[in-house]
Design an enzyme around this catalytic site. Structure first.
Site, PDB file in Angstrom:
ATOM      1  CD  GLU A 199       9.674  13.667  10.566  1.00 28.66           C
ATOM      2  OE1 GLU A 199      10.610  13.051  10.044  1.00 28.66           O
ATOM      3  OE2 GLU A 199       8.540  13.178  10.755  1.00 28.66           O
ATOM      4  N   GLY A 221       6.395   5.794   7.951  1.00 27.32           N
ATOM      5  CA  GLY A 221       5.479   6.927   7.868  1.00 27.32           C
ATOM      6  C   GLY A 221       5.567   7.798   9.107  1.00 27.32           C
ATOM      7  CB  SER A 222       3.357  10.491  10.244  1.00 32.31           C
ATOM      8  OG  SER A 222       2.091   9.859  10.341  1.00 32.31           O
ATOM      9  CE  LYS A 245      -2.991   3.292   0.936  1.00 30.45           C
ATOM     10  NZ  LYS A 245      -2.060   4.436   0.751  1.00 30.45           N
ATOM     11  CB  CYS A 259      12.385   9.920   8.431  1.00 36.20           C
ATOM     12  SG  CYS A 259      13.241   8.506   7.714  1.00 36.20           S
ATOM     13  CD  GLU A 277      12.075   5.074   8.959  1.00 34.82           C
ATOM     14  OE1 GLU A 277      11.976   6.051   9.750  1.00 34.82           O
ATOM     15  OE2 GLU A 277      12.073   5.210   7.737  1.00 34.82           O
ATOM     16  CG  LEU A 278       6.961   5.295  13.439  1.00 39.88           C
ATOM     17  CD1 LEU A 278       6.232   5.358  14.769  1.00 39.88           C
ATOM     18  CD2 LEU A 278       5.993   4.987  12.302  1.00 39.88           C
ATOM     19  CB  ALA A 337       2.365   7.720  -0.354  1.00 41.19           C
ATOM     20  CB  SER A 338      -2.805   8.196  -2.762  1.00 43.61           C
ATOM     21  OG  SER A 338      -2.726   9.444  -2.086  1.00 43.61           O
TER      22      SER A 338
END
Length: 454
Positions: free
Chosen positions: A358, A208-209, A156, A264, A230-231, A158-159
């Site tokens: 961030e 992601g976030s 999935k 990141c 992994e944020l 990111a769009s």
């Protein structure tokens, strides 16, 4: 909820393509295909899997221009950096093709048994939820070790980088991976929650976030499914009085500005001791003024737009609030649509958004420290724990600070970066689990104990 969505070029705001979300029936078919493929794929030999990795590497190299251009069109990265991203994916394939057999071999353990060992068995279908900032690299560093361990994968993405996800799916198919081994799902948030709970999915990997990580971890935990997170990061770049600016300033600068600051592991906070502060700032101001904004498809462009307009809105708010709280604006802070001018903020302190949060964009938050001790204390004043970078020539002195840094990485005279040979991941609000290296390929396996007495 809309049934379709568009990818949009952030540089000119033009629509690239429209896509339709998969229906519930289509998603069920994808999940079933992944589960069925796993039963055969898990029994394939390591040599077969690594040979397919070699095919992936060859196709990446052969189609480098197409893949790089798609990255740049969809998320705005300067084309030279997009090409470098594809080239890095090639090295990833080479690493696991060379080392997978060793990483996945049974590990003999001496016990009172006649024979005892650990085997590394694949789990099944692994769902990867990936971000847009490195649309090929982030996916490949999840997919390559996951598939090579004998799992199947569903992506999935990111769009806004859906075109990249389609190309990656085609890449694995062309490389010879069996049907159902790697698939893309076009799904919204509600559908993703249902996918995670599906019996076919055995684990989740998310980059992601922090907010997304908490949400996904809660769903996975409720369903007793492992996840690797992994944020976000708020990495400190410590520049001590004895730092070699002649040798390493370019590295320090790129640690913040590469990928237009959308990383990141970027240097989000510069903590510079007072003895070198003025020299550092003089170079930084000259360098930031020399950045060339332009069409990211042009090879001489060095800074581009952010990936979406809303990201520029968020960054602008963070900068403005920090200025209101006492930060000094030295350069920049102009935005138009998705473009955000490279910006320098000085006199940055804890309590300001650019220190505490961030920041995803070309904003350098700079804090002056009185000495080495204060510099390291400021570096650790963060809820994040992805990585810290230190620039110094006194290697003996900083040995005593290594244990004080609680992050997942500690880099000396180099920017924090991911490398296939080294484990990558964070602590605290930056997540848990590791990608890459031997540790990465072992995240989604069953470490099975075998104990035999004759």
């Amino acid at each position: 909820m809309s049934k379709s969505f568009q990818t949009i070029n952030p540089y000119d705001n033009k629509v690239i393509k429209e896509y339709v979300f998969h229906s519930s029936t289509e998603i069920e078919t994808i999940l079933k295909s992944s589960a069925e493929c796993f039963q055969k794929w898990r029994k394939s030999s390591i040599s077969v899997r690594t040979e397919l990795l070699n095919n992936v590497a060859e196709l990446l190299e052969a189609n480098k221009k197409l893949y790089a251009e798609t990255i740049t069109l969809e998320m705005g990265k300067p084309i030279s950096q997009s090409i470098s991203e594809i080239e890095k994916c090639v090295t990833l394939c080479d690493f696991y093709a060379t080392n997978a057999d060793n990483f996945l071999s049974d590990e003999l353990i001496e016990t009172d048994a006649d024979e005892s060992f650990i085997s590394y068995d694949p789990l099944g279908c692994i769902l990867g939820i990936m971000p847009w900032n490195y649309p090929f690299w982030q996916v490949m560093r999840f997919a390559i070790p996951t598939l090579t361990a004998g799992n199947t994968a569903i992506l999935k993405h990111a769009s806004n980088v859906t075109g990249c996800s389609v190309l990656i799916e085609e890449l694995f198919e062309k490389a010879g991976f069996p049907k159902g081994c790697f698939q893309v799902v076009l799904a919204n948030h509600e559908q993703i929650e249902k996918i995670i709970t599906h019996d076919a999915v055995k684990a989740v990997s998310l980059t992601g976030s922090e907010k997304a990580g908490r949400s996904i971890a809660a769903i996975a935990g409720k369903n007793l499914k492992k996840c690797v997170l992994e944020l976000g990061g708020n990495n400190a770049c410590i520049v001590l009085d004895d730092a070699d600016l002649d040798s390493y300033f370019e590295v320090m600068f790129n640690a913040r500005m590469q990928n237009t600051g959308q990383s990141c592991i970027a240097a989000k906070r510069f903590i510079v001791t007072k003895g070198i502060y003025e020299k550092f700032m003089k170079r930084f101001k000259l360098k930031i003024k020399a950045l060339k904004f332009g069409d990211p498809m042009e090879t001489d462009t060095t800074i581009s737009t952010l990936a979406r307009i809303d990201l520029a809105d968020i960054l602008k708010k963070q900068v403005d609030e920090s200025i209101e709280k006492g930060a000094d604006l030295t350069y920049g802070n102009t935005r138009k649509n998705a473009y955000f001018e490279p910006t320098i903020l000085e006199n940055v302190k804890a309590g300001m958004p650019v220190f505490d949060e961030e920041t995803f964009g070309p904003v350098a938050a700079i804090t002056k420290a009185k000495d080495t001790q204060e510099a390291f204390e400021l570096a650790q004043d963060s809820k994040f724990g992805l990585g810290t970078m230190i620039f110094t020539q006194d290697f003996e002195k900083i040995q005593g600070f290594i244990d004080d840094i609680q992050d997942g990485a500690f880099f000396v005279n180099e920017l924090v970066k991911s490398d296939a040979r080294l484990p990558f991941g964070g602590t605290k609000d930056s997540g848990y689990g590791r990608e890459l290296s031997k540790e990465g390929i072992h995240e989604f396996v069953n470490k099975k104990t075998i104990f035999i007495k004759k």
